[in-house]
Enzyme design. Structure first.
Site, mmCIF file in Angstrom:
data_model
loop_
_atom_site.group_PDB
_atom_site.id
_atom_site.type_symbol
_atom_site.label_atom_id
_atom_site.label_comp_id
_atom_site.label_asym_id
_atom_site.label_seq_id
_atom_site.Cartn_x
_atom_site.Cartn_y
_atom_site.Cartn_z
ATOM 1 N N PHE A 1 0.813 -1.290 -0.051
ATOM 2 C CA PHE A 1 -0.057 -0.087 0.120
ATOM 3 C C PHE A 1 0.785 1.364 -0.034
ATOM 4 O O PHE A 1 1.536 1.369 0.622
ATOM 5 C CB PHE A 1 -1.042 -0.027 1.190
ATOM 6 C CG PHE A 1 -1.850 1.041 1.258
ATOM 7 C CD1 PHE A 1 -2.881 1.147 0.366
ATOM 8 C CD2 PHE A 1 -1.484 2.400 1.880
ATOM 9 C CE1 PHE A 1 -3.765 2.518 0.302
ATOM 10 C CE2 PHE A 1 -2.441 3.723 2.011
ATOM 11 C CZ PHE A 1 -3.408 3.340 1.073
ATOM 12 N N ASP B 1 9.177 2.742 1.803
ATOM 13 C CA ASP B 1 7.912 3.326 2.199
ATOM 14 C C ASP B 1 7.803 2.991 3.722
ATOM 15 O O ASP B 1 7.430 1.954 4.051
ATOM 16 C CB ASP B 1 6.801 2.740 1.592
ATOM 17 C CG ASP B 1 5.445 3.472 1.836
ATOM 18 O OD1 ASP B 1 5.472 4.185 3.059
ATOM 19 O OD2 ASP B 1 4.551 3.590 1.352
ATOM 20 N N LYS C 1 2.784 9.492 8.424
ATOM 21 C CA LYS C 1 1.882 9.457 9.480
ATOM 22 C C LYS C 1 2.269 9.830 10.858
ATOM 23 O O LYS C 1 1.707 10.788 11.114
ATOM 24 C CB LYS C 1 1.571 7.721 9.753
ATOM 25 C CG LYS C 1 0.723 7.198 8.466
ATOM 26 C CD LYS C 1 0.114 5.636 8.776
ATOM 27 C CE LYS C 1 -1.069 5.559 7.668
ATOM 28 N NZ LYS C 1 -0.711 4.949 6.486
HETATM 29 C C1 LIG Z 1 -1.130 5.138 4.988
HETATM 30 C C2 LIG Z 1 -0.049 4.913 4.043
HETATM 31 C C3 LIG Z 1 0.333 5.458 3.067
HETATM 32 C C4 LIG Z 1 -0.604 6.899 2.340
HETATM 33 O O1 LIG Z 1 -0.273 7.943 3.148
HETATM 34 P P1 LIG Z 1 -1.592 8.990 3.220
HETATM 35 O O2 LIG Z 1 -1.043 10.105 4.108
HETATM 36 O O3 LIG Z 1 -2.832 8.388 3.784
HETATM 37 O O4 LIG Z 1 -1.303 9.609 1.954
HETATM 38 C C5 LIG Z 1 1.182 5.285 2.123
HETATM 39 N N1 LIG Z 1 2.141 3.979 2.569
HETATM 40 C C6 LIG Z 1 1.968 3.557 3.518
HETATM 41 C C7 LIG Z 1 2.855 2.437 4.084
HETATM 42 C C8 LIG Z 1 0.888 3.849 4.654
HETATM 43 O O5 LIG Z 1 0.631 2.936 5.363
#
Ligand SMILES: *Cc1c(COP(=O)(O)O)cnc(C)c1O
Length: 397
Positions: free
Chosen positions: A138, A223, A252
């Site tokens: 994700f 990420d 986050k």
């Molecule tokens: C939540 C998340 C995102 C997206 O972040 P947003 O601030 O909602 O755009 C991207 N990568 C990972 C691993 C996430 O958990």
């Protein structure tokens, strides 16, 4: 306004992109949230791994108020002190040499994707633009981040997605070896998959990915939007695995609730983001970076990462006790305070039952309960949740 009226008006006015619980929160402190009627809930969601220092932290509130009285925003045409100090802190505490600030995780990943392409373009290899990412990954919901995401349900209805992404199963080095080629610019992955089900890599996997990237001159992008900022028991999850990436994205928990994203890179890669290459109006604006700077200062002064790591070990052992007692639990997974519990049945019903008893937990992929409480959660609060889960599991089995 009471909760019922708020829900009614909200459902008529807000786009229905989220399936919401009919609960309104109006106040928080530490790991506790309250609705307008005064009912308390213990929060094991923390805004989905965002509020690592808990809700309404008085020091963050003060830092934000003070900054708001000085200056909210100036353009990145100029310098500001909070942005400078936050960038310096991130560089000092990570592998990276440069930071690009933006406003969300998806945007941080957009920046990383653009930087990978630009890096090879600058070397005269414009055809080397492909990025390999993982199945079940994700990376966010903007068009490029969505294209990078390895889950069909998230892409459905948005074709054509962006060209240049290829997918391999997570934890399968052979599949990556077979896919990586002369047109591969980067391998992009979460060191521990969050939304995909709190899936940890097998012990040598990330090191093998790093070696493969080194051998082929491919960039490695982590990420860490969910795993970063102490969530897994280290400041950054890559520290568990004896590897460093070339690019890392954060969001986050960086602002503990203030919307901020960041893309960090080694100098030789970051050099491809010269003047005019990428931009965003609000990126690193004084009010948000003042909040994040206070967040990292508190984390350091209060030993939050170490405390969270110890609490994570305790929490995990309590969940494993539950797993020993209840056949419905198939496994306990995760690291630090990014924990999951896979069930052989419906997780949503358990989330609902917990909420009725005053505990917020989260379910992903239908059958995996995810626990991402504030890193300041107390053992007593964990014990209370475990007692609650024990009772619910007894009842439904
Ligand atoms: C939540 C998340 C995102 C997206 O972040 P947003 O601030 O909602 O755009 C991207 N990568 C990972 C691993 C996430 O958990």
């Amino acid at each position: 306004m009471n909760s019922a009226d708020t829900v009614k008006i909200a459902d008529q006015a807000i786009a229905a992109t989220y399936k919401r619980f009919p609960v309104v929160f109006s106040k928080g402190r530490g790991a506790t949230l309250w609705n307008p009627e005064g009912d308390a809930f213990t929060d094991f969601v923390a805004g989905i791994a965002v509020c690592n220092l808990g809700h309404a932290h008085p020091r963050i509130a003060r830092a934000v108020a003070q900054q708001a009285e000085q200056l909210l925003h100036v353009s990145n045409l100029y310098y500001s002190l909070p942005q400078t100090q936050l960038a310096a802190w991130l560089v000092r505490n990570s592998f990276a040499d440069r930071v690009f600030f933006c406003n969300s995780g998806a945007e941080a990943n957009e920046a990383a994707i653009k930087l990978c392409r630009k890096y090879f373009y600058d070397q005269g290899h414009a055809a080397r633009f492909k990025i390999i990412t993982m199945e079940q990954s994700f990376h966010g919901r903007t068009m490029a981040a969505l294209s990078a995401t390895g889950q069909d349900k998230i892409k459905k209805g948005f074709d054509p997605v962006l060209d240049g992404f290829e997918f391999v199963p997570f934890n399968d080095i052979k599949a990556l070896e077979a896919k990586i080629g002369p047109d591969t610019a980067a391998v992009m992955l979460e060191p521990i998959q969050g939304e995909g089900g709190v899936r940890c890599p097998s012990p040598d996997y990330l090191e093998a990915v790093r070696n493969l990237c080194n051998e082929t001159g491919t960039l490695m992008v982590f990420d860490e939007v969910q795993t970063g900022m102490g969530r897994t028991g280290k400041l950054f999850a890559y520290e568990h695995f004896n590897v460093t990436p070339d690019i890392m994205t954060l969001a986050k928990a960086l602002g503990n609730g203030f919307p901020i994203g960041a893309m960090l890179a080694r100098e030789k890669v970051a050099d491809s983001f010269g003047a005019g290459a990428h931009a965003t109006t609000f990126g690193g604006t004084p009010i948000v970076t003042a909040a994040a700077l206070e967040v990292v200062t508190i984390m350091e002064q209060d030993g939050i990462v170490e405390k969270g790591r110890a609490t994570g070990i305790y929490f995990r052992s309590r969940l494993e006790e539950l797993a020993d007692k209840h056949a419905m639990i198939e496994d306990v997974r995760g690291k630090g305070l990014l924990l999951g519990m896979r069930l052989n049945g419906d997780g949503d019903a358990i989330v609902k039952a917990c909420m009725d008893k005053g505990f917020l937990i989260n379910c992903i992929q239908g059958n995996i309960l995810r626990f991402v409480p504030p890193l300041i959660i107390k053992e007593k609060e964990i014990d209370d949740l475990v007692t609650c889960l024990d009772g619910i599991l007894k009842q439904i089995s």
